[in-house]
Design a protein around this motif. Sequence first.
Motif, mmCIF file in Angstrom:
data_model
loop_
_atom_site.group_PDB
_atom_site.id
_atom_site.type_symbol
_atom_site.label_atom_id
_atom_site.label_comp_id
_atom_site.label_asym_id
_atom_site.label_seq_id
_atom_site.Cartn_x
_atom_site.Cartn_y
_atom_site.Cartn_z
ATOM 1 N N ASN A 124 -22.673 52.467 36.256
ATOM 2 C CA ASN A 124 -22.898 53.661 37.076
ATOM 3 C C ASN A 124 -22.296 54.888 36.411
ATOM 4 O OD1 ASN A 124 -20.181 53.247 37.619
ATOM 5 N ND2 ASN A 124 -20.444 52.863 39.794
ATOM 6 N N THR A 125 -22.590 56.050 36.953
ATOM 7 C CA THR A 125 -22.255 57.300 36.263
ATOM 8 C C THR A 125 -20.757 57.571 36.079
ATOM 9 O OG1 THR A 125 -22.553 58.521 38.342
ATOM 10 C CG2 THR A 125 -24.412 58.465 36.821
ATOM 11 N N PRO A 126 -19.834 57.065 36.924
ATOM 12 C CA PRO A 126 -18.414 57.284 36.613
ATOM 13 C C PRO A 126 -17.989 56.673 35.275
ATOM 14 C CG PRO A 126 -18.669 56.733 38.923
ATOM 15 C CD PRO A 126 -20.012 56.511 38.284
ATOM 16 N N ALA A 127 -18.891 55.910 34.646
ATOM 17 C CA ALA A 127 -18.631 55.402 33.294
ATOM 18 C C ALA A 127 -18.334 56.549 32.339
ATOM 19 C CB ALA A 127 -19.839 54.606 32.798
ATOM 20 N N ALA A 128 -18.894 57.718 32.630
ATOM 21 C CA ALA A 128 -18.702 58.880 31.758
ATOM 22 C C ALA A 128 -17.241 59.287 31.654
ATOM 23 C CB ALA A 128 -19.533 60.058 32.260
ATOM 24 N N VAL A 129 -16.421 58.920 32.646
ATOM 25 C CA VAL A 129 -14.996 59.238 32.613
ATOM 26 C C VAL A 129 -14.158 57.961 32.588
ATOM 27 C CG1 VAL A 129 -15.210 61.513 33.682
ATOM 28 C CG2 VAL A 129 -14.975 59.505 35.160
ATOM 29 N N GLY A 130 -14.783 56.851 32.184
ATOM 30 C CA GLY A 130 -14.070 55.590 32.057
ATOM 31 C C GLY A 130 -13.728 54.920 33.363
ATOM 32 N N ARG A 131 -14.376 55.322 34.468
ATOM 33 C CA ARG A 131 -14.074 54.764 35.780
ATOM 34 C C ARG A 131 -15.319 54.107 36.399
ATOM 35 N NH1 ARG A 131 -9.388 56.813 38.110
ATOM 36 N NH2 ARG A 131 -7.772 56.611 36.511
ATOM 37 N N GLY A 132 -16.223 53.652 35.543
ATOM 38 C CA GLY A 132 -17.421 53.005 36.069
ATOM 39 C C GLY A 132 -17.155 51.569 36.486
ATOM 40 N N ILE A 133 -18.182 50.940 37.011
ATOM 41 C CA ILE A 133 -18.161 49.498 37.226
ATOM 42 C C ILE A 133 -19.544 48.992 36.834
ATOM 43 C CG2 ILE A 133 -18.785 49.657 39.685
ATOM 44 C CD1 ILE A 133 -16.952 47.082 40.022
ATOM 45 N N THR A 134 -19.558 47.915 36.068
ATOM 46 C CA THR A 134 -20.790 47.359 35.536
ATOM 47 C C THR A 134 -20.912 45.909 35.950
ATOM 48 O OG1 THR A 134 -20.616 48.793 33.586
ATOM 49 C CG2 THR A 134 -22.132 46.937 33.442
ATOM 50 N N ALA A 135 -22.065 45.562 36.513
ATOM 51 C CA ALA A 135 -22.358 44.157 36.835
ATOM 52 C C ALA A 135 -23.291 43.626 35.763
ATOM 53 C CB ALA A 135 -23.001 44.044 38.204
ATOM 54 N N MET A 136 -23.066 42.384 35.339
ATOM 55 C CA MET A 136 -23.936 41.812 34.324
ATOM 56 C C MET A 136 -24.427 40.430 34.720
ATOM 57 S SD MET A 136 -21.242 41.101 31.199
ATOM 58 C CE MET A 136 -19.865 39.947 31.341
ATOM 59 N N ALA A 137 -25.678 40.145 34.308
ATOM 60 C CA ALA A 137 -26.307 38.850 34.545
ATOM 61 C C ALA A 137 -26.850 38.357 33.213
ATOM 62 C CB ALA A 137 -27.432 38.989 35.565
ATOM 63 N N ALA A 138 -26.529 37.116 32.859
ATOM 64 C CA ALA A 138 -26.905 36.562 31.559
ATOM 65 C C ALA A 138 -27.965 35.481 31.705
ATOM 66 C CB ALA A 138 -25.671 35.992 30.865
ATOM 67 N N ASN A 139 -28.809 35.353 30.674
ATOM 68 C CA ASN A 139 -29.741 34.234 30.680
ATOM 69 C C ASN A 139 -29.061 33.009 30.072
ATOM 70 O OD1 ASN A 139 -29.864 34.567 27.883
ATOM 71 N ND2 ASN A 139 -32.062 34.968 27.817
ATOM 72 N N PRO A 140 -29.654 31.820 30.173
ATOM 73 C CA PRO A 140 -28.985 30.587 29.715
ATOM 74 C C PRO A 140 -28.732 30.542 28.210
ATOM 75 C CG PRO A 140 -30.773 30.071 31.232
ATOM 76 C CD PRO A 140 -30.910 31.518 30.891
ATOM 77 N N ASN A 141 -29.367 31.416 27.455
ATOM 78 C CA ASN A 141 -29.187 31.401 26.003
ATOM 79 C C ASN A 141 -27.889 32.055 25.551
ATOM 80 O OD1 ASN A 141 -31.801 30.303 25.865
ATOM 81 N ND2 ASN A 141 -32.742 32.334 25.732
ATOM 82 N N VAL A 142 -27.217 32.743 26.463
ATOM 83 C CA VAL A 142 -25.988 33.468 26.106
ATOM 84 C C VAL A 142 -24.824 32.490 25.991
ATOM 85 C CG1 VAL A 142 -24.327 35.228 26.828
ATOM 86 C CG2 VAL A 142 -26.775 35.595 27.194
ATOM 87 N N LYS A 143 -24.152 32.519 24.842
ATOM 88 C CA LYS A 143 -23.004 31.642 24.595
ATOM 89 C C LYS A 143 -21.733 32.269 25.178
ATOM 90 C CE LYS A 143 -24.894 29.746 20.279
ATOM 91 N NZ LYS A 143 -26.181 30.454 20.326
#
Length: 273
Positions: A124-143
């Motif tokens: 999200n946009t607070p990433a611009a000041v280092g205060r964002g939060i990021t959610a991630m989802a991986a596929n089965p190929n990711v080690k």
Amino acid sequence: MTISLKGTLVLVGAGKMGGAMLEGWLKGGADPKKIAAFDPGPPEEVKALLDRHGVRLNPPVSSITDAEVVLVAVKPQVMEEVLPDVVPVGRSKPLILSVVAGKTIATFQKFFGGDAAVIRTIPNTPAAVGRGITAMAANPNVKPAQLELARALLSSIGEVVTVDDEAMIDAVTAVSGSGPAYVFYLTECLASAGEKMGLPSDLAMQLARATVAGSGELMRVSGQPAATLRQNVTSPKGTTYAALQILMAENGMQPLFDKAIEAATLRARELAK
């Protein structure tokens, strides 16, 4: 979190988000010689950052034979046009890390192959000041090691959380991806209400901005539940109590937010098709 790269980190898109991440990686100890950025016209401040650290900008794609991760940070509407040019770096089977809104894991597998290791995220946009939060989802190929690398890269712009099901990204988008706009609108509403009670507009906005920003920082630093912090400032039968009787009524803020988040989630699903 220290960023240690074995191969090349390919940044596709060096705009505001990509630039913010690049700055975070360099501060986190990433070797600038192991980073290559692709962007036809990065902002002046990002171009200066690239020049200052000697990060390669738009090198020949054929020169990158050891890509470890390809982070895609372009606008959704240009992704289909941009990606084909960088697909050749996928020969080394890098992790594909997307911060492109609304683009599914399947979309990236279409370009890089069904066996590609892909992580889809929504910052999200607070990433611009280092205060964002990021959610991630991986596929089965990711080690596991690739997952940790992704976490280290994304931590450069704030907190990182993982969701088990890619379908949850739509709800994440509705809550945290679009969420800053709701907070900004809350600030507008708070200031406008203050004006209606007789405050000068500039003072009302100053009070609202500082209150929202300060409350967010208090919540972050204290680690206490939002409900506890709300209760701490609410005296029995006092002014806060009087206002909360309106905001927490049956037709108050909660049902409005329920409808808003549902609308945003449904729209995210539509855009991802």
